[in-house]
Design a protein around this motif. Structure first.
Motif, short mmCIF file in Angstrom:
data_model
loop_
_atom_site.label_atom_id
_atom_site.label_comp_id
_atom_site.label_asym_id
_atom_site.label_seq_id
_atom_site.Cartn_x
_atom_site.Cartn_y
_atom_site.Cartn_z
N GLU A 45 0.62 4.90 -10.36
CA GLU A 45 0.47 3.82 -11.33
C GLU A 45 -1.00 3.66 -11.74
O GLU A 45 -1.29 3.50 -12.92
CB GLU A 45 1.02 2.51 -10.73
CG GLU A 45 1.32 1.46 -11.75
CD GLU A 45 2.14 0.29 -11.17
OE1 GLU A 45 2.86 0.50 -10.17
OE2 GLU A 45 2.05 -0.81 -11.72
N SER A 46 -1.91 3.74 -10.77
CA SER A 46 -3.32 3.58 -11.17
C SER A 46 -3.82 4.76 -12.00
O SER A 46 -4.63 4.56 -12.91
CB SER A 46 -4.26 3.32 -9.99
OG SER A 46 -3.70 3.65 -8.79
N SER A 64 1.97 3.57 -6.14
CA SER A 64 0.83 2.77 -6.62
C SER A 64 -0.28 3.67 -7.11
O SER A 64 -0.97 3.37 -8.08
CB SER A 64 0.23 1.89 -5.53
OG SER A 64 1.19 1.19 -4.87
N LYS A 70 5.41 3.54 -1.21
CA LYS A 70 4.78 2.49 -2.00
C LYS A 70 3.36 2.89 -2.41
O LYS A 70 2.97 2.77 -3.57
CB LYS A 70 4.72 1.23 -1.14
CG LYS A 70 4.98 -0.03 -1.90
CD LYS A 70 5.10 -1.20 -0.96
CE LYS A 70 4.59 -2.43 -1.67
NZ LYS A 70 4.78 -3.64 -0.91
N ARG A 109 3.87 0.67 -15.42
CA ARG A 109 5.00 0.28 -14.58
C ARG A 109 6.28 1.01 -14.97
O ARG A 109 7.02 1.50 -14.14
CB ARG A 109 5.22 -1.21 -14.84
CG ARG A 109 5.40 -2.02 -13.69
CD ARG A 109 5.46 -3.49 -13.77
NE ARG A 109 5.48 -4.27 -14.96
CZ ARG A 109 4.42 -4.93 -15.44
NH1 ARG A 109 3.25 -4.84 -14.85
NH2 ARG A 109 4.55 -5.69 -16.51
#
Lengths: 191, 193
Positions: free
Chosen positions: B128-129, B125, B121, B150
């Motif tokens: 994603e950032s 993430s 996760k 996303r």
């Protein structure tokens, strides 16, 4: 005295695929497989080998899980709405463990890749059926006027092939509401 | 204090290909001892158990391999080309194993091991950032970078699994198609207007 098996080969395959589905191919030893199937290890070494049981597990998965699921999809009539329901049903199957761990075919792709031709042939049949099923639904969606760019049908089908793979990771780390939103957004790309 | 005769990070790096090759369940401590040349006692002392070795190996993978690839996303150039280069950097990498170690391990273990689940996760993430940062400066995506990010993360998950069985041509096509479908999407759904 030779051991008499009180289970048919088909019954053994059905049980074996449960174990392969959750532990993969490499994560199962012949000894564990024998214990799980309740047969002696000599059965696994000499009669029904791990490789044989694994290949037939993939076959079992296709005919008992993915084929009926996809047949249902092809028979739907509501185009993109049916596709959305199909993916929602997949979310449920993943979360309620009807699919005990992701999709066996996806797990096998990641673990075994193109380790041997026999497995690669199984992938090919599986992905052909999947692509064709998506195309059948896209055709219906086009017929219903839900798609602005029908000429992009093949691109959309290829894109949709990816959904089962991304979902196979995302369901492990995201709550249901987020997965549903994700599916809605993915389908918004089909325009 | 006893002088440690090995470098922990190098030991962990040697474990990455074994876990990759045989999976976590399929790797025994004996094999780790053999490949790293560190005895079982020292391994357990340092990492507690096989899980501990894996958690730390994931960290090393990110530091030594992942970060360099994530940096591609801040390079100058056309967005689709940069994205394509980023995805392909995992699949054409010179390392023995193509793909992403996190996705590989996550596929095997994230259902049962909460620590692995949280590592995967965090990893996604982070991706994603980095994507959001890039997409915020692109004309096409700057109005809703989080939306595009996303779906580009989802494309990452797909590419690191599905593309493992593709020919060179197929994987390039699948990734380019995915980028195209995502970036062509007009903003209205993304902004909710």
């Amino acid at each position: 005295m030779p051991q008499v098996l009180n289970q048919s080969y088909d019954q053994l395959v059905e049980k074996a695929q449960e174990l392969f589905w959750t532990q993969g191919y490499k994560g199962v030893t012949a000894k564990e497989l024998a214990a799980y199937l309740d047969v002696s290890t000599s059965v696994i070494y000499n009669k029904f080998t791990k490789d044989m049981l694994f290949m037939d597990s993939l076959g079992y998965y296709t005919s008992n899980y993915s084929d009926p699921f996809l047949k249902q999809l092809r028979e739907t009539t509501e185009g993109l709405d049916s596709l959305r329901d199909f993916f929602y049903a997949l979310i449920d199957a993943l979360l309620d463990k009807t699919f005990p761990k992701s999709c066996l075919m996806v797990n096998t792709v990641v673990e075994m890749r193109n380790a041997n031709q026999e497995i690669t042939d199984v992938y090919q049949r599986y992905f052909e059926t999947l692509t064709n099923s998506y195309k059948v639904v896209l055709d219906k969606a086009i017929g219903l006027g839900q798609i602005k760019y029908p000429e992009k049908k093949n691109e959309y089908a290829e894109f949709l092939l990816g959904v089962i793979f991304s979902m196979s990771i995302l369901y492990k780390i995201q709550p249901k509401e987020q997965l549903i939103e994700f599916i809605d957004e993915q389908l918004s790309f089909i325009e | 204090m006893r002088y440690k005769e090995y470098n922990t990070n190098n030991v962990l790096e040697k474990c990455i290909p074994i876990f990759w090759e045989k999976g976590f369940r399929g790797t025994s401590i004996q094999e780790i001892v053999k490949v790293t040349g560190v005895n079982r006692f020292s391994l357990y002392h340092e990492f507690q158990n096989k899980e501990g070795i894996l958690y730390n190996a994931l960290k090393i993978y990110q530091e030594r391999y992942g970060d360099v690839k994530f940096e591609i996303l801040s390079k100058e150039g056309e967005l689709p080309a940069i994205l394509q280069e980023f995805y392909l950097s995992f699949l054409q990498s010179k390392e023995k194993h193509k793909g992403c170690f996190y996705i590989h391990i996550g596929t095997e273990l994230a259902d049962d091991d909460p620590k692995i689940k949280s590592l995967i996760k965090d990893y996604l993430s982070r991706l994603e950032s980095v994507l959001i940062k890039r997409l915020s400066i692109e004309e096409k995506t700057k109005n809703n970078p989080a939306f595009y990010a996303r779906h580009l993360v989802a494309l990452f998950c797909t590419s690191m699994s599905f593309c493992l069985i593709h020919s060179e041509k197929q994987k390039q096509h699948h990734i380019a198609n995915g980028i195209e479908v995502i970036l062509t999407k007009k903003i209205n759904y993304a902004t909710g207007t």
